[in-house]
Design a protein around this motif. Structure first.
Motif, PDB file in Angstrom:
ATOM      1  N   VAL A 164      51.859  29.982  40.331  1.00 39.77           N
ATOM      2  CA  VAL A 164      51.081  28.749  40.398  1.00 39.77           C
ATOM      3  C   VAL A 164      49.670  29.016  39.881  1.00 39.77           C
ATOM      4  O   VAL A 164      48.981  29.906  40.350  1.00 39.77           O
ATOM      5  N   LYS A 165      49.256  28.226  38.896  1.00 41.14           N
ATOM      6  CA  LYS A 165      47.918  28.363  38.330  1.00 41.14           C
ATOM      7  C   LYS A 165      46.977  27.502  39.149  1.00 41.14           C
ATOM      8  O   LYS A 165      47.178  26.303  39.292  1.00 41.14           O
ATOM      9  N   ARG A 166      45.941  28.122  39.721  1.00 44.12           N
ATOM     10  CA  ARG A 166      45.017  27.360  40.542  1.00 44.12           C
ATOM     11  C   ARG A 166      43.713  27.119  39.790  1.00 44.12           C
ATOM     12  O   ARG A 166      43.393  27.813  38.827  1.00 44.12           O
ATOM     13  N   GLU A 167      42.982  26.150  40.264  1.00 45.50           N
ATOM     14  CA  GLU A 167      41.717  25.788  39.638  1.00 45.50           C
ATOM     15  C   GLU A 167      40.670  26.861  39.923  1.00 45.50           C
ATOM     16  O   GLU A 167      40.623  27.424  41.015  1.00 45.50           O
ATOM     17  N   LEU A 168      39.833  27.144  38.951  1.00 44.15           N
ATOM     18  CA  LEU A 168      38.795  28.163  39.089  1.00 44.15           C
ATOM     19  C   LEU A 168      37.710  27.668  40.043  1.00 44.15           C
ATOM     20  O   LEU A 168      37.197  26.561  39.891  1.00 44.15           O
ATOM     21  N   VAL A 169      37.379  28.485  41.033  1.00 45.91           N
ATOM     22  CA  VAL A 169      36.396  28.116  42.050  1.00 45.91           C
ATOM     23  C   VAL A 169      35.093  28.834  41.757  1.00 45.91           C
ATOM     24  O   VAL A 169      35.062  30.059  41.642  1.00 45.91           O
ATOM     25  N   PHE A 170      34.010  28.081  41.611  1.00 46.26           N
ATOM     26  CA  PHE A 170      32.688  28.654  41.381  1.00 46.26           C
ATOM     27  C   PHE A 170      31.948  28.758  42.700  1.00 46.26           C
ATOM     28  O   PHE A 170      32.256  28.049  43.657  1.00 46.26           O
ATOM     29  N   LYS A 171      30.929  29.607  42.729  1.00 47.71           N
ATOM     30  CA  LYS A 171      30.169  29.771  43.973  1.00 47.71           C
ATOM     31  C   LYS A 171      29.259  28.575  44.205  1.00 47.71           C
ATOM     32  O   LYS A 171      28.813  27.904  43.274  1.00 47.71           O
ATOM     33  N   GLU A 172      29.009  28.310  45.472  1.00 42.83           N
ATOM     34  CA  GLU A 172      28.112  27.230  45.878  1.00 42.83           C
ATOM     35  C   GLU A 172      26.944  27.845  46.637  1.00 42.83           C
ATOM     36  O   GLU A 172      26.826  29.065  46.723  1.00 42.83           O
ATOM     37  N   GLU A 173      26.103  27.014  47.191  1.00 38.84           N
ATOM     38  CA  GLU A 173      24.978  27.514  47.967  1.00 38.84           C
ATOM     39  C   GLU A 173      25.500  28.212  49.223  1.00 38.84           C
ATOM     40  O   GLU A 173      26.385  27.712  49.908  1.00 38.84           O
ATOM     41  N   GLY A 174      24.977  29.390  49.503  1.00 37.55           N
ATOM     42  CA  GLY A 174      25.424  30.160  50.658  1.00 37.55           C
ATOM     43  C   GLY A 174      26.616  31.035  50.368  1.00 37.55           C
ATOM     44  O   GLY A 174      27.205  31.616  51.275  1.00 37.55           O
ATOM     45  N   GLN A 175      26.994  31.155  49.081  1.00 32.66           N
ATOM     46  CA  GLN A 175      28.110  32.004  48.679  1.00 32.66           C
ATOM     47  C   GLN A 175      27.645  32.961  47.589  1.00 32.66           C
ATOM     48  O   GLN A 175      26.650  32.698  46.906  1.00 32.66           O
ATOM     49  N   LEU A 202      34.893  36.281  46.559  1.00 26.06           N
ATOM     50  CA  LEU A 202      33.822  35.328  46.850  1.00 26.06           C
ATOM     51  C   LEU A 202      33.468  35.466  48.317  1.00 26.06           C
ATOM     52  O   LEU A 202      34.338  35.384  49.182  1.00 26.06           O
ATOM     53  N   LEU A 203      32.186  35.722  48.595  1.00 23.68           N
ATOM     54  CA  LEU A 203      31.728  35.921  49.960  1.00 23.68           C
ATOM     55  C   LEU A 203      30.969  34.693  50.442  1.00 23.68           C
ATOM     56  O   LEU A 203      30.216  34.094  49.681  1.00 23.68           O
ATOM     57  N   SER A 204      31.162  34.371  51.700  1.00 24.91           N
ATOM     58  CA  SER A 204      30.358  33.353  52.359  1.00 24.91           C
ATOM     59  C   SER A 204      29.298  34.086  53.154  1.00 24.91           C
ATOM     60  O   SER A 204      29.615  34.846  54.072  1.00 24.91           O
ATOM     61  N   LEU A 205      28.036  33.872  52.804  1.00 21.83           N
ATOM     62  CA  LEU A 205      26.942  34.579  53.456  1.00 21.83           C
ATOM     63  C   LEU A 205      26.681  33.989  54.830  1.00 21.83           C
ATOM     64  O   LEU A 205      26.859  32.796  55.047  1.00 21.83           O
ATOM     65  N   ARG A 206      26.227  34.843  55.732  1.00 18.77           N
ATOM     66  CA  ARG A 206      25.910  34.398  57.086  1.00 18.77           C
ATOM     67  C   ARG A 206      24.425  34.092  57.172  1.00 18.77           C
ATOM     68  O   ARG A 206      23.593  34.833  56.658  1.00 18.77           O
ATOM     69  N   TYR A 228      29.248  36.158  44.643  1.00 17.16           N
ATOM     70  CA  TYR A 228      30.322  36.969  44.084  1.00 17.16           C
ATOM     71  C   TYR A 228      30.069  38.421  44.468  1.00 17.16           C
ATOM     72  O   TYR A 228      28.920  38.867  44.524  1.00 17.16           O
ATOM     73  N   ALA A 229      31.144  39.172  44.705  1.00 23.06           N
ATOM     74  CA  ALA A 229      30.988  40.580  45.061  1.00 23.06           C
ATOM     75  C   ALA A 229      32.213  41.362  44.607  1.00 23.06           C
ATOM     76  O   ALA A 229      33.295  40.804  44.432  1.00 23.06           O
ATOM     77  N   ILE A 230      32.014  42.668  44.428  1.00 24.16           N
ATOM     78  CA  ILE A 230      33.102  43.574  44.092  1.00 24.16           C
ATOM     79  C   ILE A 230      33.301  44.509  45.274  1.00 24.16           C
ATOM     80  O   ILE A 230      32.342  45.084  45.791  1.00 24.16           O
ATOM     81  N   VAL A 231      34.539  44.657  45.706  1.00 26.59           N
ATOM     82  CA  VAL A 231      34.852  45.514  46.845  1.00 26.59           C
ATOM     83  C   VAL A 231      34.667  46.968  46.425  1.00 26.59           C
ATOM     84  O   VAL A 231      35.278  47.426  45.460  1.00 26.59           O
ATOM     85  N   THR A 232      33.808  47.690  47.145  1.00 30.50           N
ATOM     86  CA  THR A 232      33.549  49.096  46.812  1.00 30.50           C
ATOM     87  C   THR A 232      34.270  50.050  47.747  1.00 30.50           C
ATOM     88  O   THR A 232      34.590  51.170  47.350  1.00 30.50           O
ATOM     89  N   LYS A 233      34.526  49.625  48.981  1.00 23.02           N
ATOM     90  CA  LYS A 233      35.172  50.527  49.936  1.00 23.02           C
ATOM     91  C   LYS A 233      35.935  49.723  50.977  1.00 23.02           C
ATOM     92  O   LYS A 233      35.446  48.709  51.456  1.00 23.02           O
ATOM     93  N   MET A 234      37.128  50.186  51.293  1.00 16.45           N
ATOM     94  CA  MET A 234      37.909  49.583  52.365  1.00 16.45           C
ATOM     95  C   MET A 234      37.575  50.327  53.657  1.00 16.45           C
ATOM     96  O   MET A 234      37.709  51.544  53.718  1.00 16.45           O
ATOM     97  N   LEU A 235      37.128  49.599  54.669  1.00 15.75           N
ATOM     98  CA  LEU A 235      36.698  50.236  55.900  1.00 15.75           C
ATOM     99  C   LEU A 235      37.739  50.174  57.014  1.00 15.75           C
ATOM    100  O   LEU A 235      37.665  50.925  57.962  1.00 15.75           O
TER     101      LEU A 235
END
Length: 137
Positions: free
Chosen positions: A22-33, A78-82, A35-42
């Motif tokens: 299933v091809k989904r629509e591309l989601v862009f970041k909004e305010e309070g979000q 995509l991260l949601s900032l606290r 982009y990030a790259i996972v560097t380590k699994m904890l």
């Protein structure tokens, strides 16, 4: 012993992974979000992520993703900032390799960002050439 009357085990109950095609629509970041790259699994649902604003954050994989979406080192998320904790965030979306390259084309990601290229961040393959003979040892 009783005879088995079922038609399979737990793998049959899980079902097929149908959402891959299933091809989904591309989601862009909004305010309070961000982009990030996972560097380590904890472990225990936590990852360390390098955000595009050059801040390392601890990110929590939310419950809906825990066993349905597998996040590994090097994935774009995509991260949601606290509001109350700047050094922590929540993972709300994982981008596929195609979606990540589309984001890079649209200029949403910095040019130096490495995305899902099959290599783990920080590790580069180097060739090791040793010249020795068996008799020398």
């Amino acid at each position: 012993m009783p005879k088995n009357k079922g038609k399979g085990g737990k793998n049959r109950k899980k079902g097929k992974n149908e959402n891959e095609s299933v091809k989904r629509e591309l989601v862009f970041k909004e305010e309070g979000q961000e982009y990030a790259i996972v560097t380590k699994m904890l472990g225990n649902g936590w990852v360390e992520a390098q955000c595009c604003d050059n801040v390392k954050r601890l990110a929590h994989i939310r419950g809906a993703f825990r066993k349905k979406v597998w996040i590994v080192q090097g994935d774009l998320v995509l991260l949601s900032l606290r509001d109350f904790q700047d050094d922590k965030a929540d993972v709300i979306l994982k981008y596929t390799a195609d979606e990540a390259s589309s984001l890079k084309k649209y200029g949403e990601l910095p040019e130096n960002t490495k995305i899902n290229e099959g290599e783990i961040l920080g590790e580069e393959e180097e060739e090791c050439n040793f010249d020795f003979e068996i008799d020398d040892i």
